[in-house]
Design a protein around this motif. Sequence first.
Motif, short mmCIF file in Angstrom:
data_model
loop_
_atom_site.label_atom_id
_atom_site.label_comp_id
_atom_site.label_asym_id
_atom_site.label_seq_id
_atom_site.Cartn_x
_atom_site.Cartn_y
_atom_site.Cartn_z
N HIS A 1 39.90 45.14 50.06
CA HIS A 1 38.45 45.30 50.02
C HIS A 1 37.89 45.17 48.61
N VAL B 1 36.70 40.32 55.38
CA VAL B 1 35.70 41.39 55.46
C VAL B 1 34.69 41.22 54.35
N TYR C 1 31.55 47.97 55.48
CA TYR C 1 32.10 46.62 55.61
C TYR C 1 32.03 46.16 57.05
N MET C 2 32.05 44.85 57.25
CA MET C 2 32.09 44.25 58.57
C MET C 2 32.96 42.99 58.48
N GLY D 1 35.66 48.05 58.03
CA GLY D 1 35.17 46.88 58.75
C GLY D 1 36.12 46.42 59.84
N TYR E 1 28.15 45.00 53.97
CA TYR E 1 26.89 44.60 54.58
C TYR E 1 25.81 45.66 54.47
#
Length: 236
Positions: free
Chosen positions: A116, A166, A73-74, A109, A169
Amino acid sequence: MTRATNTGGRPPATVTSAQPADTDGHGGVPAGLGSAALVDAMGRTHRHRAHLLPLVSPDPTRPLFGPAVTMAYMPWRDDVPQGSKTFADFFYEAVGPDPAGKVLVLSSGGYAQVSHAGGTKLSRAAHHRLAGVLADGRLRDFHQLRGYDLATWCQGESTRWGGDTVMPYAANTTVEFAGVAIVPGDYIFCDAAGAVVIPARSLSKVLETARAVDAEDARFVQQIRAEANPCATRTR
């Protein structure tokens, strides 16, 4: 920013779901072992940090064990290609054609206190018979997750959607999880006491060492029960 590769830019390796022979039939969980013995065994086998402090679960009685597949995650952005992809896109890329028995690992992230995923998105994990989910973030819908036939461990429950904070990616890349590196294919064990990340090539040795640790502890308990109290035998 590139799409889902593992360390070194190579295509993601296939993560098999086969369990070693010395595991039991309850979701492949190592028979009779807990996270404490496995952490001790990892400490005797490797020098890097491999333990995670206790996490939260909709059902803390369910331990988690299996090979990791990852979703990194980012912080959310609307101007990168990944922003147009869905959770499902990354989920299926992560689990591959043989998802049964795998552990879906979600990195934070940088936002471990944000949701999430939730019961709806993670119904895919139940449908495809994953061993469970390990999330370095919060999850929604504990009541729903509790009804699935898988183990779920995370940083806590959330009520608010986190998709504006978040986003996933990459799939099947090495991720950082609460200070521990998790490589796709590592074996994850998690129970109410905490979790441990075991390199796949070391799994048999770590399981054997963990059983030796438990046996040593049992012998020490017997010795302690048999020892005399030196204060009680002093001459007055």
